[in-house]
Every structure is written in structure tokens, then in C-alpha cells.
Design a protein around this motif. Structure first.
Motif, PDB file in Angstrom:
ATOM      1  N   ASP A 165       2.513  23.913  39.591  1.00 22.11           N
ATOM      2  CA  ASP A 165       2.495  24.387  38.224  1.00 22.11           C
ATOM      3  C   ASP A 165       1.335  25.119  37.817  1.00 22.11           C
ATOM      4  N   LEU A 166       1.232  26.493  37.859  1.00 24.00           N
ATOM      5  CA  LEU A 166       0.001  27.050  37.503  1.00 24.00           C
ATOM      6  C   LEU A 166       0.115  27.580  36.241  1.00 24.00           C
ATOM      7  N   LYS A 167       1.266  27.548  35.598  1.00 21.93           N
ATOM      8  CA  LYS A 167       1.350  27.919  34.106  1.00 21.93           C
ATOM      9  C   LYS A 167       0.824  26.894  33.204  1.00 21.93           C
ATOM     10  N   TYR A 168       1.155  25.501  33.305  1.00 23.01           N
ATOM     11  CA  TYR A 168       1.031  24.547  32.459  1.00 23.01           C
ATOM     12  C   TYR A 168      -0.152  23.590  32.854  1.00 23.01           C
ATOM     13  N   GLY A 169      -0.427  23.875  34.103  1.00 20.35           N
ATOM     14  CA  GLY A 169      -1.541  22.704  34.894  1.00 20.35           C
ATOM     15  C   GLY A 169      -3.185  23.226  33.997  1.00 20.35           C
ATOM     16  N   ARG A 170      -3.641  22.378  33.382  1.00 25.83           N
ATOM     17  CA  ARG A 170      -4.914  22.729  32.891  1.00 25.83           C
ATOM     18  C   ARG A 170      -5.975  22.753  33.786  1.00 25.83           C
ATOM     19  N   THR A 171      -5.749  21.677  34.819  1.00 25.27           N
ATOM     20  CA  THR A 171      -6.916  21.520  36.019  1.00 25.27           C
ATOM     21  C   THR A 171      -6.884  22.839  36.662  1.00 25.27           C
ATOM     22  N   VAL A 172      -5.756  23.628  36.664  1.00 28.53           N
ATOM     23  CA  VAL A 172      -5.751  24.990  37.667  1.00 28.53           C
ATOM     24  C   VAL A 172      -6.553  26.036  36.772  1.00 28.53           C
ATOM     25  N   TYR A 173      -6.624  26.086  35.554  1.00 28.55           N
ATOM     26  CA  TYR A 173      -7.532  27.249  34.792  1.00 28.55           C
ATOM     27  C   TYR A 173      -8.871  26.673  34.928  1.00 28.55           C
ATOM     28  N   SER A 174      -9.191  25.471  34.814  1.00 31.16           N
ATOM     29  CA  SER A 174     -10.845  25.205  34.897  1.00 31.16           C
ATOM     30  C   SER A 174     -11.170  25.485  36.187  1.00 31.16           C
ATOM     31  N   LEU A 175     -10.321  25.104  37.256  1.00 29.91           N
ATOM     32  CA  LEU A 175     -10.755  25.181  38.596  1.00 29.91           C
ATOM     33  C   LEU A 175     -10.780  26.660  39.062  1.00 29.91           C
ATOM     34  N   ILE A 176      -9.984  27.487  38.689  1.00 29.34           N
ATOM     35  CA  ILE A 176      -9.837  29.078  38.525  1.00 29.34           C
ATOM     36  C   ILE A 176     -11.209  29.603  38.075  1.00 29.34           C
ATOM     37  N   ILE A 186      -8.507  33.298  46.725  1.00 31.49           N
ATOM     38  CA  ILE A 186      -7.356  32.268  45.829  1.00 31.49           C
ATOM     39  C   ILE A 186      -6.252  32.609  46.070  1.00 31.49           C
ATOM     40  N   HIS A 187      -5.537  32.091  46.724  1.00 30.88           N
ATOM     41  CA  HIS A 187      -4.083  32.063  46.862  1.00 30.88           C
ATOM     42  C   HIS A 187      -3.258  31.280  45.957  1.00 30.88           C
ATOM     43  N   LEU A 188      -2.460  31.868  44.813  1.00 30.15           N
ATOM     44  CA  LEU A 188      -1.937  31.142  44.322  1.00 30.15           C
ATOM     45  C   LEU A 188      -0.442  31.052  44.382  1.00 30.15           C
ATOM     46  N   VAL A 189       0.171  29.794  44.429  1.00 28.51           N
ATOM     47  CA  VAL A 189       1.486  29.471  45.075  1.00 28.51           C
ATOM     48  C   VAL A 189       2.405  28.990  44.066  1.00 28.51           C
ATOM     49  N   SER A 190       3.294  29.515  43.456  1.00 31.06           N
ATOM     50  CA  SER A 190       4.283  28.844  42.621  1.00 31.06           C
ATOM     51  C   SER A 190       5.735  29.331  42.197  1.00 31.06           C
ATOM     52  N   PRO A 191       6.505  28.823  41.791  1.00 33.16           N
ATOM     53  CA  PRO A 191       7.824  29.578  41.647  1.00 33.16           C
ATOM     54  C   PRO A 191       7.511  30.401  40.562  1.00 33.16           C
ATOM     55  N   ALA A 192       8.426  31.692  40.331  1.00 29.93           N
ATOM     56  CA  ALA A 192       8.107  32.597  39.409  1.00 29.93           C
ATOM     57  C   ALA A 192       8.025  32.104  38.075  1.00 29.93           C
ATOM     58  N   THR A 193       8.833  31.115  37.647  1.00 30.48           N
ATOM     59  CA  THR A 193       8.610  30.414  36.181  1.00 30.48           C
ATOM     60  C   THR A 193       7.446  29.810  35.985  1.00 30.48           C
ATOM     61  N   LEU A 194       6.690  29.532  36.920  1.00 24.73           N
ATOM     62  CA  LEU A 194       5.377  28.822  36.724  1.00 24.73           C
ATOM     63  C   LEU A 194       4.270  29.501  37.118  1.00 24.73           C
ATOM     64  N   LYS A 195       4.553  30.735  37.183  1.00 24.43           N
ATOM     65  CA  LYS A 195       3.172  31.675  37.552  1.00 24.43           C
ATOM     66  C   LYS A 195       1.889  31.555  36.441  1.00 24.43           C
ATOM     67  N   ILE A 196       1.000  31.624  37.085  1.00 23.87           N
ATOM     68  CA  ILE A 196      -0.273  31.771  36.067  1.00 23.87           C
ATOM     69  C   ILE A 196      -0.058  32.555  34.961  1.00 23.87           C
ATOM     70  N   ARG A 197      -0.693  32.080  33.838  1.00 24.00           N
ATOM     71  CA  ARG A 197      -0.600  33.007  32.678  1.00 24.00           C
ATOM     72  C   ARG A 197      -1.633  33.945  32.659  1.00 24.00           C
ATOM     73  N   ASN A 198      -1.136  35.094  32.762  1.00 24.24           N
ATOM     74  CA  ASN A 198      -2.243  36.282  33.083  1.00 24.24           C
ATOM     75  C   ASN A 198      -3.362  36.537  32.021  1.00 24.24           C
ATOM     76  N   GLU A 199      -2.796  36.137  30.884  1.00 27.51           N
ATOM     77  CA  GLU A 199      -3.451  36.176  29.601  1.00 27.51           C
ATOM     78  C   GLU A 199      -4.695  35.392  29.556  1.00 27.51           C
ATOM     79  N   SER A 200      -4.615  34.437  30.331  1.00 33.15           N
ATOM     80  CA  SER A 200      -5.829  33.448  30.395  1.00 33.15           C
ATOM     81  C   SER A 200      -6.774  33.791  31.331  1.00 33.15           C
TER      82      SER A 200
END
Ligand code: NCD
Length: 312
Positions: A165-176, A186-200
Motif C-alpha cells: 500500500d504505497l498510497k496510504y502507508g506513511r512508513t513508505v513516505y518516510s522511508l523513500i 527504488i522499485h515501487l510495486v503496488s496495484p494501480a489503485t494504491l500507487k504512490i502519491r506523486n504529489e508527495s
């Protein structure tokens, strides 16, 4: 240790720190583990960690409490808001102010982005963000990077997969954000609906090489030195039907390990639901419980550095 930049500081976003800060903290984490328990128990004698958790927690709260106890300090706080005056309608600002009256450092977890930054404006004691909405969880990223460093003896040059869950997972953002300070892929793997928030991440996307995937293919598995797995953040899902569609999509099990590098390290901030099969828990690759135990040591070092200019 000299050069402490953590003294009296708020730990709100991992973006506020540099590689030198991380190196300092990791050295301090190594060093605190060499102290005798009586030396260690002197560090925070008479000092108090106050906390309020508006969301569930197991590791963050308990590792901070255990860390504070190990350096001779005490913890008090609210982990069940139903038992506090928050239920009588007390405001967030008044709750934070009150906790800061009774403690020397304040730890907060809250479902809103920006909640920790706001708390740091209210509290006259340093505030640690223990998770703010789907925005950040900085101390988790510190211990994640420390774990990778312990396992791989380096960060630069690694290829890291982040899955789930790259969209809602806060640990993901701090880690990136933290990884973007190093030379990594970095390779980000998620279903299209849970893609990273590009604006962040737009401001770091030219600093670090990031690649998006929807599938964990054999080609990709062969490249990864680290696989960081995350839980689908069910509680942040607007629609439970959508959650059910993607639940269990990339379970890490023996078949994934067989197709990966033999020394791949599997990390997870935990709790896991069904993203990692328990059948791999006893393999050399499974690092997630070691990671959780490093959490206590790193947080003990961090608290020492926050509370004293010369930590020990
Ligand atoms: C994480 C969190 O709260 O963001 N947990 C933790 O602190 N280790 C991850 C999660 O809840 O999935």
C-alpha cells in the motif's frame, strides 16, 4: 558523543534530517548497546516520556516505553482515548498542552496529516511524530535504514523494492524520503489503485531513481537486495470492497524467496496481516522481527540524544 544535532529537537518529518544525522544516530545506537545496564539506566533518570495515541499501536508505543525504561526514564500517557478527557470533548491542542506539562518529551500518533507539526507548535517540550495520518512515521524510517545498514553493511548501491500500500502507508513516505539521500534504486510495486502519491514525492523524484510496477516479476525479484513489504492500510480505505479486491495480492512466501537473490532481506514495519507467510519467518531472509527489536535500541539512542546535549 560530540556533534549531537538531535538535542531538544522535534522529530516531525524525516525530511528535516541529513545523512550525517543518520550516521550519528546509528553510531549512537551501536554504542548504547555496549553500555552496561547500570550505565544505561542513568541516562534518563528522573525524566518522563509522555504520549498520546489516537490510533492503535503495538511496536511504536511499546518500543518507546521499553527504550525509555532501559535508559532509566519513565513513560506515561494515553493509549486508549476512550478512557481520557478527549471523550469529554477536550481539544487536541489542550490534550497536547497537558501531556507536555507532565513530561520532558512528547510522542504523538494521530490520524491526521500535519498533526505532529501542529503539536510541536503547542508543546514546549520536543515532540516525536509516532505516525501522522498517511503522511509520515519518521522514527520508523530511521530504524528501517538502520536495519538495512546492519544487514547489508551499506546503503549506497542497493536496490530496494517497496511493496504493497504505497498510497496510504506513511512508513513508505518516510522511508523513500530517507532513501533519497543515498545512492539507491527504488522499485515501487503496488496495484494501480494504491500507487504512490506523486504529489508527495515530486520534489525527490529527480534525486533518486524510482521505478513503478504493478507486478512482482522474476526479472524484478532478481534485482532486489531488500524487499520492504507493507500492510494494506484497511482503516484508511474509503471502500471496503476495494480493499477486498487487493488483499493478499503480493504474499511473500517460499516461492518468492526461491525466485529472489539468495541474500535478499525482507523487511516489514509490522503489523503484518497476510503479506508475508509465517512459513518464511525462520529463514535468514526474514528480518522483520530483528527490525522491530532494533526499534527499541534506536529509540533509546534517539531519546538520549533528544534529552541531553551530550547523550552519554
Ligand atoms: C506502521 C504504522 O503505524 O504506520 N506500524 C508501525 O508503527 N510499525 C505500519 C502499519 O500500521 O501498517
Amino acid at each position: 558523543m560530540a556533534g549531537n544535532k538531535f538535542f531538544n529537537r522535534n522529530i516531525i518529518s524525516i525530511r528535516d534530517f541529513t545523512v550525517d544525522d543518520f550516521t550519528y544516530l546509528f553510531d549512537l545506537t551501536d554504542k548504547i548497546q555496549t553500555l552496561s545496564s547500570s550505565e544505561r539506566g542513568e541516562i534518563a533518570k528522573g525524566l518522563i516520556l509522555g504520549y498520546v495515541f489516537y490510533e492503535y499501536s503495538t511496536r511504536t508505543r511499546l518500543s518507546f516505553e521499553s527504550a525509555m525504561a532501559s535508559i532509566g526514564g519513565r513513560s506515561l500517557g494515553i493509549s486508549d482515548i476512550d478512557s481520557s478527557s478527549i471523550m469529554k470533548g477536550e481539544s487536541y491542542a489542550d490534550t497536547v498542552k497537558t501531556i507536555s506539562l507532565y513530561s520532558d518529551v512528547v510522542l504523538i500518533r494521530h490520524p491526521s496529516d500535519g498533526s505532529s507539526r501542529y503539536a510541536s507548535e503547542i508543546s514546549d517540550k520536543p515532540v516525536i511524530n509516532g505516525g501522522s495520518g498517511s503522511e509520515e512515521h519518521p522514527t520508523q524510517a530511521m530504524l528501517d535504514i538502520y536495519t538495512i545498514f546492519k544487514e547489508k553493511k551499506k546503503i549506497n548501491g542497493l536496490t530496494v523494492g517497496i511493496i504493497g500500500d504505497l498510497k496510504y502507508g506513511r512508513t513508505v513516505y518516510s522511508l523513500i524520503y530517507a532513501l533519497s539521500l543515498y545512492d539507491v534504486n527504488i522499485h515501487l510495486v503496488s496495484p494501480a489503485t494504491l500507487k504512490i502519491r506523486n504529489e508527495s514525492i515530486y520534489d525527490i523524484s529527480n534525486k533518486v531513481k524510482m521505478f513503478n510496477h504493478t507486478e512482482l516479476t522474476d526479472d524484478l525479484l532478481k534485482k532486489l537486495d531488500v524487499i520492504y513489504v507493507t500492510r494494506i492500510q484497511k482503516e484508511r480505505f474509503p471502500d471496503l470492497q476495494e480493499y477486498k479486491k487487493i488483499q493478499g495480492l503480493y504474499t511473500i512466501d517460499e516461492s518468492i524467496l526461491k525466485r529472489s537473490k539468495s541474500d535478499v532481506s525482507i523487511l516489514h514495519p509490522l503489523p503484518r496481516v497476510d503479506e508475508i507467510s509465517t512459513s518464511i519467518d525462520n529463514t535468514m531472509n526474514a528480518v522483520y522481527f530483528k527490525q522491530a527489536s532494533y526499534g527499541k535500541e534506536l529509540r533509546a539512542a534517539l531519546l538520549s540524544a533528544l534529552l541531553h546535549e551530550e547523550p552519554f
